[in-house]
Scaffold this motif. Structure first.
Motif, mmCIF file in Angstrom:
data_model
loop_
_atom_site.group_PDB
_atom_site.id
_atom_site.type_symbol
_atom_site.label_atom_id
_atom_site.label_comp_id
_atom_site.label_asym_id
_atom_site.label_seq_id
_atom_site.Cartn_x
_atom_site.Cartn_y
_atom_site.Cartn_z
ATOM 1 N N SER A 248 39.050 33.188 42.106
ATOM 2 C CA SER A 248 39.487 34.068 43.134
ATOM 3 C C SER A 248 40.194 33.142 44.188
ATOM 4 N N ILE A 249 40.248 31.832 43.928
ATOM 5 C CA ILE A 249 40.658 30.853 44.716
ATOM 6 C C ILE A 249 41.597 30.017 43.776
ATOM 7 N N ASP A 250 43.013 30.021 44.459
ATOM 8 C CA ASP A 250 44.009 29.406 43.771
ATOM 9 C C ASP A 250 44.229 27.927 43.927
ATOM 10 N N PRO A 251 44.921 27.343 43.466
ATOM 11 C CA PRO A 251 44.945 25.625 43.759
ATOM 12 C C PRO A 251 45.117 25.324 45.088
ATOM 13 N N ASP A 252 46.045 26.078 45.878
ATOM 14 C CA ASP A 252 46.433 26.020 47.242
ATOM 15 C C ASP A 252 45.110 26.166 48.287
ATOM 16 N N GLU A 253 44.674 27.170 47.784
ATOM 17 C CA GLU A 253 43.378 27.489 48.753
ATOM 18 C C GLU A 253 42.245 26.425 48.526
ATOM 19 N N ILE B 19 42.536 18.498 42.715
ATOM 20 C CA ILE B 19 42.083 19.470 42.971
ATOM 21 C C ILE B 19 41.831 20.189 41.436
ATOM 22 N N THR B 20 40.878 21.140 41.106
ATOM 23 C CA THR B 20 40.651 22.014 39.999
ATOM 24 C C THR B 20 39.988 23.271 40.482
ATOM 25 N N THR B 21 40.312 24.219 39.675
ATOM 26 C CA THR B 21 39.704 25.599 39.759
ATOM 27 C C THR B 21 38.908 26.050 38.358
ATOM 28 N N MET C 249 36.685 35.287 54.490
ATOM 29 C CA MET C 249 37.237 36.633 54.695
ATOM 30 C C MET C 249 38.733 36.752 54.200
ATOM 31 N N ASN C 250 38.947 36.422 52.884
ATOM 32 C CA ASN C 250 40.349 36.364 52.339
ATOM 33 C C ASN C 250 41.024 37.857 52.339
ATOM 34 N N GLY C 251 40.522 39.018 51.886
ATOM 35 C CA GLY C 251 41.062 40.279 52.265
ATOM 36 C C GLY C 251 42.124 40.611 51.170
ATOM 37 N N ARG C 252 42.236 39.921 50.124
ATOM 38 C CA ARG C 252 43.129 40.285 48.993
ATOM 39 C C ARG C 252 42.656 40.117 47.644
ATOM 40 N N PRO C 253 43.087 40.704 46.818
ATOM 41 C CA PRO C 253 42.449 40.774 45.470
ATOM 42 C C PRO C 253 42.793 39.215 44.778
ATOM 43 N N ASN C 254 42.229 38.795 43.763
ATOM 44 C CA ASN C 254 42.707 37.429 43.228
ATOM 45 C C ASN C 254 43.761 37.903 42.086
ATOM 46 N N THR C 255 44.375 36.604 41.439
ATOM 47 C CA THR C 255 45.360 36.883 40.614
ATOM 48 C C THR C 255 44.817 37.809 39.212
ATOM 49 N N TRP C 256 43.540 37.957 39.309
ATOM 50 C CA TRP C 256 43.281 38.858 38.344
ATOM 51 C C TRP C 256 42.930 40.336 38.625
ATOM 52 N N GLY C 257 43.208 40.498 39.984
ATOM 53 C CA GLY C 257 43.125 41.837 40.466
ATOM 54 C C GLY C 257 41.819 42.059 40.866
ATOM 55 N N PHE C 258 40.847 41.163 40.604
ATOM 56 C CA PHE C 258 39.249 41.528 41.085
ATOM 57 C C PHE C 258 39.242 41.797 42.511
ATOM 58 N N VAL D 292 25.384 32.186 59.618
ATOM 59 C CA VAL D 292 26.521 32.167 58.784
ATOM 60 C C VAL D 292 27.815 31.834 59.839
ATOM 61 N N VAL D 293 28.791 30.972 59.520
ATOM 62 C CA VAL D 293 29.814 30.705 60.230
ATOM 63 C C VAL D 293 30.911 31.457 59.250
ATOM 64 N N VAL D 294 31.832 32.497 60.065
ATOM 65 C CA VAL D 294 32.777 33.128 59.171
ATOM 66 C C VAL D 294 34.288 32.652 59.405
ATOM 67 N N ALA D 295 34.746 32.385 58.293
ATOM 68 C CA ALA D 295 36.248 31.806 58.193
ATOM 69 C C ALA D 295 37.187 32.960 57.902
ATOM 70 N N GLU D 296 37.973 33.421 58.974
ATOM 71 C CA GLU D 296 38.857 34.674 58.754
ATOM 72 C C GLU D 296 39.968 34.115 57.967
ATOM 73 N N GLY D 297 39.933 33.822 56.600
ATOM 74 C CA GLY D 297 40.860 33.485 55.740
ATOM 75 C C GLY D 297 40.953 31.907 55.728
ATOM 76 N N PHE D 298 41.872 31.331 54.618
ATOM 77 C CA PHE D 298 41.824 29.858 54.393
ATOM 78 C C PHE D 298 42.571 29.072 55.390
ATOM 79 N N GLU D 299 43.392 29.839 56.097
ATOM 80 C CA GLU D 299 44.284 28.693 57.221
ATOM 81 C C GLU D 299 43.422 28.590 58.214
ATOM 82 N N THR D 300 42.273 29.115 58.637
ATOM 83 C CA THR D 300 41.388 29.049 59.498
ATOM 84 C C THR D 300 40.120 28.205 59.140
ATOM 85 N N PHE D 301 40.045 27.843 57.888
ATOM 86 C CA PHE D 301 38.914 27.271 57.233
ATOM 87 C C PHE D 301 38.357 26.095 57.950
ATOM 88 N N GLY D 302 39.369 25.110 58.137
ATOM 89 C CA GLY D 302 39.114 23.959 58.682
ATOM 90 C C GLY D 302 38.117 23.998 60.156
#
Length: 282
Positions: free
Chosen positions: A46-51, A120-122, A185-194, A216-226
């Motif tokens: 569910s995580i692409d190389p950019d993420e 980076i690998t996935t 909390m990504n909020g979108r299906p992955n490239t496989w549609g899962f 738990v600390v919640v990341a509201e998307g990859f952009e705010t992950f850091g």
């Protein structure tokens, strides 16, 4: 010739002292640290190389952040041990950093550089339970003597491969390892549609984390992950999180004192079975 009981007692004491020497020597050779922190980072399908890159950079920058270093040096011993691996299915756990002592800004910067230097690998599927099972013996092999042992798991989906996540969690807790979480909390299906799990934060709360002071600390998307990683590291290292926390910044959820996750900790496995059933029926 008979050996008197008093002589036997003395010999037994001498033998016991000799046998105890290696253990004492070994303990003396293990530097004391405030925390042994093992970072487990999701690189599943569910995580692409950019993420994956955003995650890696988020951890590297957070570890080297001066506020995090201040938390490290402010402890009883003023140092922690840190290790890092990335995980996907139940057979994929890739160590990027073995146990490393961090006691100052230079040490934190060195860890950050080492993480950023690895390609980076996935991979496919999500086995939080596999990550936990991989982590347990890593703590057993610690070359340090920590006051606390914490496994820190980040990911953007529920367990859908390997053994049930709550069984693996309970095994870690029984071994004296606390688990904190950082659900993305990504909020979108992955490239496989899962499908995604819209309340992944509650799943982590009820099925993944546990132990003294777990949260738990919640990341509201990859952009705010850091930003989320930075806050979580400070809370973990300082070990004195103030409750309630100020409203600014990523959400923090304490571990439940009772109950569980109302959809069941096998929700990811059920989602996976339904997803593939529909794929094969098409």
């Amino acid at each position: 010739m008979l050996i008197r009981p008093a002589v036997i007692s003395v010999l037994a004491l001498v033998a016991a002292a000799i046998l105890a020497l290696p253990a004492r020597s070994m303990a003396a050779d293990r530097p004391a640290v405030d925390l042994a922190l093992l970072l487990a980072v999701d690189i599943s399908g569910s995580i692409d190389p950019d993420e994956a890159r955003l995650q890696r950079e988020g951890y590297a920058r957070a570890i080297a952040d001066p506020a995090v270093v201040k938390a490290i040096t402010g402890g009883i011993h003023g140092r922690i041990a840190i290790a890092y691996f990335e995980w996907a299915d139940s057979y994929t756990q890739t160590p990027l950093l073995d146990w490393t002592l961090v006691a100052d800004q230079a040490g934190a910067d060195a860890v950050a550089r080492r993480l950023l230097a690895v390609p980076i690998t996935t991979a496919r599927r999500t086995s939080i339970s596999g990550a936990i099972r991989h982590a347990i013996p890593r703590f057993a092999d610690l070359p340090f003597a920590p006051l606390r042992r914490v496994l820190d798991i980040s990911g953007d989906g529920p367990n859908n491969d390997g053994e049930p996540v709550d069984l693996a969690r309970d095994a870690a807790l029984a071994a004296g390892i606390a688990i904190n979480g950082l659900p993305i909390m990504n909020g979108r299906p992955n490239t496989w549609g899962f499908p995604v799990l819209p309340d992944l934060d509650r799943y982590y709360e009820g099925c993944v984390i546990g132990g003294p002071g777990a949260f738990v600390v919640v990341a509201e998307g990859f952009e705010t992950f850091g930003v989320a990683v930075r806050r979580k590291l400070i809370l973990e290292i300082a070990a004195t999180p103030a409750w309630p926390l100020p409203p600014a910044g990523p959400r923090v959820i304490r571990a439940q004192t009772s109950g569980g996750y109302d959809k069941g900790c096998d929700i990811g496995e059920r989602q996976s079975r339904e997803f593939w059933r529909r794929r094969f029926d098409q």
